[in-house]
Write a protein that holds these residues in place. Structure first.
Motif, PDB file in Angstrom:
ATOM      1  N   GLY A 165       0.786  -1.232   0.000  1.00  0.00           N
ATOM      2  CA  GLY A 165       0.000   0.000   0.000  1.00  0.00           C
ATOM      3  C   GLY A 165       0.812   1.273   0.000  1.00  0.00           C
ATOM      4  N   HIS A 166       1.807   1.368   0.870  1.00  0.00           N
ATOM      5  CA  HIS A 166       2.582   2.610   0.939  1.00  0.00           C
ATOM      6  C   HIS A 166       3.304   2.893  -0.374  1.00  0.00           C
ATOM      7  N   GLY A 167       3.710   1.861  -1.067  1.00  0.00           N
ATOM      8  CA  GLY A 167       4.396   2.061  -2.340  1.00  0.00           C
ATOM      9  C   GLY A 167       3.504   2.595  -3.433  1.00  0.00           C
ATOM     10  N   LEU A 168       2.185   2.635  -3.196  1.00  0.00           N
ATOM     11  CA  LEU A 168       1.237   3.141  -4.184  1.00  0.00           C
ATOM     12  C   LEU A 168       0.765   4.560  -3.869  1.00  0.00           C
ATOM     13  N   GLU A 169       1.334   5.188  -2.851  1.00  0.00           N
ATOM     14  CA  GLU A 169       0.976   6.563  -2.509  1.00  0.00           C
ATOM     15  C   GLU A 169       1.708   7.535  -3.418  1.00  0.00           C
ATOM     16  N   ALA A 170       0.980   8.528  -3.912  1.00  0.00           N
ATOM     17  CA  ALA A 170       1.438   9.339  -5.047  1.00  0.00           C
ATOM     18  C   ALA A 170       2.669  10.173  -4.769  1.00  0.00           C
ATOM     19  N   ASP A 171       2.927  10.564  -3.506  1.00  0.00           N
ATOM     20  CA  ASP A 171       4.146  11.341  -3.263  1.00  0.00           C
ATOM     21  C   ASP A 171       5.381  10.512  -3.541  1.00  0.00           C
ATOM     22  N   PHE A 172       5.360   9.231  -3.168  1.00  0.00           N
ATOM     23  CA  PHE A 172       6.491   8.355  -3.460  1.00  0.00           C
ATOM     24  C   PHE A 172       6.580   8.059  -4.954  1.00  0.00           C
ATOM     25  N   ILE A 173       5.432   7.979  -5.617  1.00  0.00           N
ATOM     26  CA  ILE A 173       5.414   7.725  -7.059  1.00  0.00           C
ATOM     27  C   ILE A 173       5.992   8.927  -7.804  1.00  0.00           C
ATOM     28  N   ARG A 174       5.534  10.140  -7.441  1.00  0.00           N
ATOM     29  CA  ARG A 174       5.995  11.353  -8.141  1.00  0.00           C
ATOM     30  C   ARG A 174       7.498  11.548  -7.990  1.00  0.00           C
ATOM     31  N   LYS A 175       8.017  11.239  -6.813  1.00  0.00           N
ATOM     32  CA  LYS A 175       9.451  11.418  -6.565  1.00  0.00           C
ATOM     33  C   LYS A 175      10.284  10.263  -7.113  1.00  0.00           C
ATOM     34  N   GLY A 176       9.611   9.216  -7.588  1.00  0.00           N
ATOM     35  CA  GLY A 176      10.327   8.078  -8.153  1.00  0.00           C
ATOM     36  C   GLY A 176      11.002   7.203  -7.119  1.00  0.00           C
ATOM     37  N   LEU A 195      -6.666  -0.629  -6.907  1.00  0.00           N
ATOM     38  CA  LEU A 195      -5.263  -0.289  -7.145  1.00  0.00           C
ATOM     39  C   LEU A 195      -4.567  -1.330  -8.016  1.00  0.00           C
ATOM     40  N   ILE A 196      -4.805  -2.581  -7.722  1.00  0.00           N
ATOM     41  CA  ILE A 196      -4.270  -3.689  -8.527  1.00  0.00           C
ATOM     42  C   ILE A 196      -5.443  -4.601  -8.862  1.00  0.00           C
ATOM     43  N   GLU A 197      -5.608  -4.917 -10.138  1.00  0.00           N
ATOM     44  CA  GLU A 197      -6.728  -5.758 -10.570  1.00  0.00           C
ATOM     45  C   GLU A 197      -6.211  -6.959 -11.327  1.00  0.00           C
ATOM     46  N   ASN A 198      -6.484  -8.139 -10.813  1.00  0.00           N
ATOM     47  CA  ASN A 198      -6.010  -9.389 -11.420  1.00  0.00           C
ATOM     48  C   ASN A 198      -4.524  -9.320 -11.730  1.00  0.00           C
ATOM     49  N   GLY A 199      -3.787  -8.729 -10.818  1.00  0.00           N
ATOM     50  CA  GLY A 199      -2.338  -8.661 -10.936  1.00  0.00           C
ATOM     51  C   GLY A 199      -1.794  -7.460 -11.672  1.00  0.00           C
ATOM     52  N   VAL A 200      -2.657  -6.651 -12.287  1.00  0.00           N
ATOM     53  CA  VAL A 200      -2.218  -5.505 -13.089  1.00  0.00           C
ATOM     54  C   VAL A 200      -2.387  -4.212 -12.281  1.00  0.00           C
ATOM     55  N   LEU A 201      -1.351  -3.383 -12.255  1.00  0.00           N
ATOM     56  CA  LEU A 201      -1.391  -2.115 -11.529  1.00  0.00           C
ATOM     57  C   LEU A 201      -2.301  -1.134 -12.257  1.00  0.00           C
ATOM     58  N   LYS A 202      -3.342  -0.668 -11.566  1.00  0.00           N
ATOM     59  CA  LYS A 202      -4.360   0.170 -12.188  1.00  0.00           C
ATOM     60  C   LYS A 202      -4.342   1.621 -11.730  1.00  0.00           C
ATOM     61  N   ASN A 203      -3.923   1.889 -10.509  1.00  0.00           N
ATOM     62  CA  ASN A 203      -4.089   3.247  -9.990  1.00  0.00           C
ATOM     63  C   ASN A 203      -3.163   3.476  -8.810  1.00  0.00           C
ATOM     64  N   TYR A 204      -2.958   4.762  -8.500  1.00  0.00           N
ATOM     65  CA  TYR A 204      -2.224   5.177  -7.316  1.00  0.00           C
ATOM     66  C   TYR A 204      -3.178   5.949  -6.393  1.00  0.00           C
ATOM     67  N   LEU A 205      -2.702   6.262  -5.199  1.00  0.00           N
ATOM     68  CA  LEU A 205      -3.465   7.037  -4.227  1.00  0.00           C
ATOM     69  C   LEU A 205      -3.019   8.492  -4.289  1.00  0.00           C
ATOM     70  N   TYR A 206      -3.931   9.395  -4.721  1.00  0.00           N
ATOM     71  CA  TYR A 206      -3.571  10.794  -4.961  1.00  0.00           C
ATOM     72  C   TYR A 206      -4.220  11.733  -3.943  1.00  0.00           C
ATOM     73  N   ASP A 207      -3.437  12.625  -3.395  1.00  0.00           N
ATOM     74  CA  ASP A 207      -3.971  13.812  -2.732  1.00  0.00           C
ATOM     75  C   ASP A 207      -4.046  14.921  -3.774  1.00  0.00           C
ATOM     76  N   GLY A 208      -4.527  16.103  -3.380  1.00  0.00           N
ATOM     77  CA  GLY A 208      -4.713  17.178  -4.343  1.00  0.00           C
ATOM     78  C   GLY A 208      -3.425  17.693  -4.950  1.00  0.00           C
ATOM     79  N   LEU A 209      -2.395  17.927  -4.121  1.00  0.00           N
ATOM     80  CA  LEU A 209      -1.138  18.496  -4.616  1.00  0.00           C
ATOM     81  C   LEU A 209      -0.458  17.565  -5.596  1.00  0.00           C
ATOM     82  N   ASN A 210      -0.269  16.303  -5.220  1.00  0.00           N
ATOM     83  CA  ASN A 210       0.426  15.377  -6.110  1.00  0.00           C
ATOM     84  C   ASN A 210      -0.388  15.065  -7.352  1.00  0.00           C
ATOM     85  N   ALA A 211      -1.713  15.056  -7.235  1.00  0.00           N
ATOM     86  CA  ALA A 211      -2.548  14.855  -8.416  1.00  0.00           C
ATOM     87  C   ALA A 211      -2.334  15.984  -9.421  1.00  0.00           C
TER      88      ALA A 211
END
Length: 493
Positions: free
Chosen positions: A276-287, A333-349
């Motif tokens: 779960g934490h790895g799907l939060e958008a601040d970590f995604i945006r920063k790579g 977030l993950i559907e049948n093994g495929v990554l579908k979405n991240y968790l976005y707050d307003g700023l990172n979105a």
């Protein structure tokens, strides 16, 4: 006096606002004209966006030790936070002094992050409808403290009566009634009242040879005090005592790769941390997350579907609105093994060209919102739980988890299993001690080979820490089999 840091600026004082009423017709936490003036001041130097966050929270906390109530406290926190966003820059100020001059100083301080030479403008706000995923007829703050202390005394008696080997019982009860209002320069104004309670019981049992084992259980949620009629403290205490007694005489856990079966419910904490934490958008945006740049890619077994749902009725992590005023959502977030979405707050979105998923959460008015989970769980599969266990010739059954840690940059996780049993020829064997699960989140997901038909939420115990902010969350899992998991133990398998 205003205080500043590299990323935010804060103003604080000590005066408290008068009590306010509760309910749909209650007076607003702050008058709307004052909120609109704060928004105007926050934007006076320019900026792309400004927000006013208002909070008033009453909390009760009771502790029991050695069959006595050691403490019973009631506290109030309230204040106003003002945020200004200018591109990727964020200015933040807060005040717990509700006098208008102090609030205007906070807004002006937050505005200093933007140096675009803004002009005088007005920002009218309009109240938006809010969904209802929890209804508490009598606010928890209105329940007599004596009734709350009574829960713990009942739990203590039940735990000690469970087994003569129970030697120590500690119990706690915490509740809060939190009222928030959020307004921003996009014209949106929302309010919500969030009641939340949690009880926990910890039991220490001692065997004949002096060996001691610990059990812990608890629960709660965004529920009325009547929740404890159907989830009584006696049942909580007996489960904690059962765990402690059941693991007396545990043998050393064998170390090495094993097939692992996770019990339904609280085992979802592994999913929350390792994935779960790895799907939060601040970590995604920063790579910095292992899941960055992998939307649409296969990241797990076909059997794995991961959902974060803030709309679960009365769930511990449920939110009618997030702390940016957006409705809570159900996200696959993950559907049948495929990554579908991240968790976005307003700023990172905004910075990533996406829409918020209602995932902007904060601990209090003193904190900036961050993308966070709500109730995170694994969707059920097609395998009968009893068959999952029968198919394992030798492995480890994880009944209850303790603490753990995860490095989101590489997905490495380590979790303590507080109640575990050997699996021998499809049946539960002896309890084991000092068991640890070690692995990499995505690799563990790829090794999921069975998912049960028995989805179960945890009873309402979850607490999540991120960047120093603590929030209530929910987790859940059906019975789950993961192959080739590295188990840390005290003897070689």
């Amino acid at each position: 006096m205003p205080r500043a840091t590299a990323s935010s600026r804060r103003a604080s004082a000590s005066q408290l606002a008068p009590p306010v009423a509760r309910g749909p017709s209650a007076a607003p936490l702050l008058p709307q004209p004052l909120i609109e003036r704060l928004l105007a001041v926050a934007m006076e130097r320019g900026g792309d966006f400004a927000e006013v966050y208002v909070e008033r929270t009453l909390t009760t906390a009771v502790m029991l030790e050695e069959s006595r109530i050691k403490s019973a406290q009631t506290g109030l926190i309230q204040g106003v936070g003002v945020r200004v966003i200018s591109g990727p820059k964020v200015g933040y100020a807060y005040s717990d002094d509700w006098d208008e001059p102090a609030l205007l100083r906070a807004a002006s301080t937050a505005a200093m992050i933007a140096q675009g030479g803004g002009s005088e403008r007005s920002f009218p706000v309009h109240r938006a409808a809010v969904p209802s995923h929890y209804r508490v007829a009598t606010p928890l703050m209105d329940v007599d403290v004596a009734l709350k202390t009574g829960l713990l005394s009942r739990a203590d008696k039940a735990a000690r009566a469970f087994d003569a080997r129970v030697k120590q019982v500690n119990a706690s009860y915490v509740d809060q009634t939190r009222r928030i209002a959020v307004a921003n320069t996009e014209g949106r104004y929302t309010e919500d009242t969030q009641d939340l309670c949690r009880m926990a019981v910890q039991v220490v049992a001692q065997g004949k040879n002096g060996e001691q084992r610990t059990g812990m259980f608890g629960g709660g949620g965004r529920v009325s005090f009547t929740h404890w009629d159907t989830f009584p403290p006696e049942s909580v205490a007996r489960e904690a005592a059962r765990q402690a007694v059941a693991t007396l005489g545990a043998v050393d856990c064998a170390a090495g790769p094993q097939t692992v079966v996770l019990a339904p419910g609280w085992s979802g904490i592994l999913l929350h941390e390792a994935v779960g934490h790895g799907l939060e958008a601040d970590f995604i945006r920063k790579g910095t997350s292992l899941f960055a740049g992998k939307l649409g890619q296969k990241v797990a077994s076909d059997l794995v579907t991961v959902i974060d749902d803030g709309t679960v009725s009365s769930g511990r992590g449920s939110i009618n609105i997030d702390d940016e005023g957006n409705p809570g959502e159900r996200k696959v977030l993950i559907e049948n093994g495929v990554l579908k979405n991240y968790l976005y707050d307003g700023l990172n979105a905004k910075l990533m060209g996406q829409r918020t998923t209602g995932s902007g959460r904060r601990e209090s008015f003193k904190h900036l919102p961050l993308p966070r989970m709500t109730n995170t769980f694994l969707a059920p599969g097609d395998h009968a739980p009893e068959d999952i266990l029968k198919e394992v010739k030798r492995g480890l059954y994880c009944a209850t988890f303790g603490g753990g840690q995860v490095d989101i940059t590489n997905g490495n996780f380590v979790f303590e299993v507080s109640e575990a049993y050997q699996i021998e020829d499809g049946k539960l064997g002896r309890p084991v001690k000092n068991a640890m699960l070690i692995g990499v989140g995505p690799e563990a997901l790829k090794n999921v080979s069975r998912v049960g038909t028995d989805p179960m939420p945890d009873p309402g115990m979850g607490v999540c820490m991120k960047d120093g902010q603590m929030l209530p969350v929910g987790v859940g899992l059906p019975t789950l089999r993961i192959d080739n998991v590295t188990v840390g133990g005290t003897k070689v398998a």
